[in-house]
Scaffold this motif. Sequence first.
Motif, PDB file in Angstrom:
ATOM      1  N   ASP A   1       0.832  -1.205   0.000  1.00  0.00           N
ATOM      2  CA  ASP A   1       0.000   0.000   0.000  1.00  0.00           C
ATOM      3  C   ASP A   1       0.864   1.250   0.000  1.00  0.00           C
ATOM      4  N   LEU A   2       0.413   2.264  -0.717  1.00  0.00           N
ATOM      5  CA  LEU A   2       1.101   3.543  -0.768  1.00  0.00           C
ATOM      6  C   LEU A   2       1.126   4.166   0.624  1.00  0.00           C
ATOM      7  N   ILE A   3       2.268   4.684   1.037  1.00  0.00           N
ATOM      8  CA  ILE A   3       2.383   5.327   2.348  1.00  0.00           C
ATOM      9  C   ILE A   3       2.823   6.775   2.164  1.00  0.00           C
ATOM     10  N   TRP A   4       2.512   7.595   3.178  1.00  0.00           N
ATOM     11  CA  TRP A   4       2.950   8.990   3.150  1.00  0.00           C
ATOM     12  C   TRP A   4       2.971   9.541   4.554  1.00  0.00           C
ATOM     13  N   ASP A   5       3.705  10.636   4.698  1.00  0.00           N
ATOM     14  CA  ASP A   5       3.817  11.352   5.963  1.00  0.00           C
ATOM     15  C   ASP A   5       3.219  12.738   5.723  1.00  0.00           C
ATOM     16  N   GLU A   6       2.111  13.026   6.379  1.00  0.00           N
ATOM     17  CA  GLU A   6       1.408  14.292   6.138  1.00  0.00           C
ATOM     18  C   GLU A   6       2.224  15.505   6.544  1.00  0.00           C
ATOM     19  N   LYS A   7       3.215  15.332   7.412  1.00  0.00           N
ATOM     20  CA  LYS A   7       4.059  16.453   7.841  1.00  0.00           C
ATOM     21  C   LYS A   7       5.197  16.715   6.867  1.00  0.00           C
ATOM     22  N   GLU A   8       5.724  15.667   6.265  1.00  0.00           N
ATOM     23  CA  GLU A   8       6.937  15.804   5.453  1.00  0.00           C
ATOM     24  C   GLU A   8       6.691  15.763   3.944  1.00  0.00           C
ATOM     25  N   ASP A   9       5.750  14.960   3.507  1.00  0.00           N
ATOM     26  CA  ASP A   9       5.523  14.773   2.079  1.00  0.00           C
ATOM     27  C   ASP A   9       4.571  15.833   1.527  1.00  0.00           C
ATOM     28  N   GLU A  10       4.698  16.115   0.241  1.00  0.00           N
ATOM     29  CA  GLU A  10       3.792  17.049  -0.432  1.00  0.00           C
ATOM     30  C   GLU A  10       2.616  16.256  -0.987  1.00  0.00           C
ATOM     31  N   ILE A  11       1.427  16.569  -0.514  1.00  0.00           N
ATOM     32  CA  ILE A  11       0.222  15.875  -0.958  1.00  0.00           C
ATOM     33  C   ILE A  11      -0.639  16.874  -1.722  1.00  0.00           C
ATOM     34  N   LYS A  12      -0.906  16.541  -2.977  1.00  0.00           N
ATOM     35  CA  LYS A  12      -1.675  17.435  -3.840  1.00  0.00           C
ATOM     36  C   LYS A  12      -3.006  16.785  -4.191  1.00  0.00           C
ATOM     37  N   LEU A  13      -4.091  17.527  -4.071  1.00  0.00           N
ATOM     38  CA  LEU A  13      -5.389  17.063  -4.528  1.00  0.00           C
ATOM     39  C   LEU A  13      -5.509  17.429  -6.000  1.00  0.00           C
ATOM     40  N   LEU A  14      -5.585  16.414  -6.854  1.00  0.00           N
ATOM     41  CA  LEU A  14      -5.691  16.662  -8.293  1.00  0.00           C
ATOM     42  C   LEU A  14      -7.118  16.877  -8.736  1.00  0.00           C
ATOM     43  N   GLY A  15      -8.071  16.325  -7.995  1.00  0.00           N
ATOM     44  CA  GLY A  15      -9.456  16.508  -8.383  1.00  0.00           C
ATOM     45  C   GLY A  15     -10.389  15.564  -7.660  1.00  0.00           C
ATOM     46  N   VAL A  16     -11.663  15.815  -7.830  1.00  0.00           N
ATOM     47  CA  VAL A  16     -12.723  14.984  -7.284  1.00  0.00           C
ATOM     48  C   VAL A  16     -13.545  14.516  -8.479  1.00  0.00           C
ATOM     49  N   TYR A  17     -13.708  13.196  -8.612  1.00  0.00           N
ATOM     50  CA  TYR A  17     -14.303  12.630  -9.814  1.00  0.00           C
ATOM     51  C   TYR A  17     -15.548  11.804  -9.498  1.00  0.00           C
ATOM     52  N   SER A  18     -16.411  11.700 -10.481  1.00  0.00           N
ATOM     53  CA  SER A  18     -17.667  10.982 -10.306  1.00  0.00           C
ATOM     54  C   SER A  18     -17.509   9.471 -10.430  1.00  0.00           C
ATOM     55  N   SER A  19     -16.368   9.022 -10.918  1.00  0.00           N
ATOM     56  CA  SER A  19     -16.132   7.582 -11.037  1.00  0.00           C
ATOM     57  C   SER A  19     -14.648   7.293 -10.868  1.00  0.00           C
ATOM     58  N   GLU A  20     -14.358   6.064 -10.482  1.00  0.00           N
ATOM     59  CA  GLU A  20     -12.958   5.657 -10.363  1.00  0.00           C
ATOM     60  C   GLU A  20     -12.294   5.661 -11.733  1.00  0.00           C
ATOM     61  N   GLN A  21     -13.045   5.326 -12.766  1.00  0.00           N
ATOM     62  CA  GLN A  21     -12.503   5.325 -14.119  1.00  0.00           C
ATOM     63  C   GLN A  21     -12.007   6.720 -14.514  1.00  0.00           C
ATOM     64  N   ARG A  22     -12.784   7.751 -14.195  1.00  0.00           N
ATOM     65  CA  ARG A  22     -12.350   9.121 -14.525  1.00  0.00           C
ATOM     66  C   ARG A  22     -11.090   9.506 -13.755  1.00  0.00           C
ATOM     67  N   ALA A  23     -10.999   9.065 -12.509  1.00  0.00           N
ATOM     68  CA  ALA A  23      -9.788   9.326 -11.722  1.00  0.00           C
ATOM     69  C   ALA A  23      -8.594   8.601 -12.341  1.00  0.00           C
ATOM     70  N   GLN A  24      -8.794   7.366 -12.785  1.00  0.00           N
ATOM     71  CA  GLN A  24      -7.720   6.600 -13.426  1.00  0.00           C
ATOM     72  C   GLN A  24      -7.274   7.280 -14.729  1.00  0.00           C
ATOM     73  N   GLU A  25      -8.216   7.815 -15.485  1.00  0.00           N
ATOM     74  CA  GLU A  25      -7.877   8.527 -16.723  1.00  0.00           C
ATOM     75  C   GLU A  25      -7.037   9.760 -16.421  1.00  0.00           C
ATOM     76  N   ARG A  26      -7.362  10.448 -15.335  1.00  0.00           N
ATOM     77  CA  ARG A  26      -6.586  11.633 -14.929  1.00  0.00           C
ATOM     78  C   ARG A  26      -5.170  11.239 -14.534  1.00  0.00           C
ATOM     79  N   ILE A  27      -5.015  10.094 -13.884  1.00  0.00           N
ATOM     80  CA  ILE A  27      -3.675   9.614 -13.523  1.00  0.00           C
ATOM     81  C   ILE A  27      -2.841   9.437 -14.782  1.00  0.00           C
ATOM     82  N   LEU A  28      -3.386   8.808 -15.796  1.00  0.00           N
ATOM     83  CA  LEU A  28      -2.644   8.590 -17.041  1.00  0.00           C
ATOM     84  C   LEU A  28      -2.163   9.903 -17.639  1.00  0.00           C
ATOM     85  N   GLN A  29      -2.998  10.928 -17.580  1.00  0.00           N
ATOM     86  CA  GLN A  29      -2.619  12.231 -18.124  1.00  0.00           C
ATOM     87  C   GLN A  29      -1.591  12.906 -17.228  1.00  0.00           C
TER      88      GLN A  29
END
Length: 91
Positions: free
Chosen positions: A28-56
């Motif tokens: 599983d992907l891990i992160w540290d909220e204090k040290e790592d940069e976490i960016k919200l890329l978007g909120v999507y209506s389906s997992e498929q749309r989120a997956q398409e955004r990842i590819l781009q």
Amino acid sequence: MDVYLLRHIHHAQPPDGSPIRHIDDDGDLIWDEKEDEIKLLGVYSSEQRAQERILQARTLPGFEDEPDCFHIDRTRVDRDHWTSGYFTYHY
């Protein structure tokens, strides 16, 4: 209604110079909220749309450096999360 939050984690180099850990022992992907940069890329209506955004996004500067550090979180709209408040400890 469920929506899918897409985030990217840019992992910080550990202060001791050890290798960056991107995933835990369970894969599983891990992160540290204090040290790592976490960016919200978007909120999507389906997992498929989120997956398409990842590819781009994987082709863009910065994101291409950590192409496997995207996280999709499914959440329900109009659902309360912090229902009992919180307390901040001061050290």
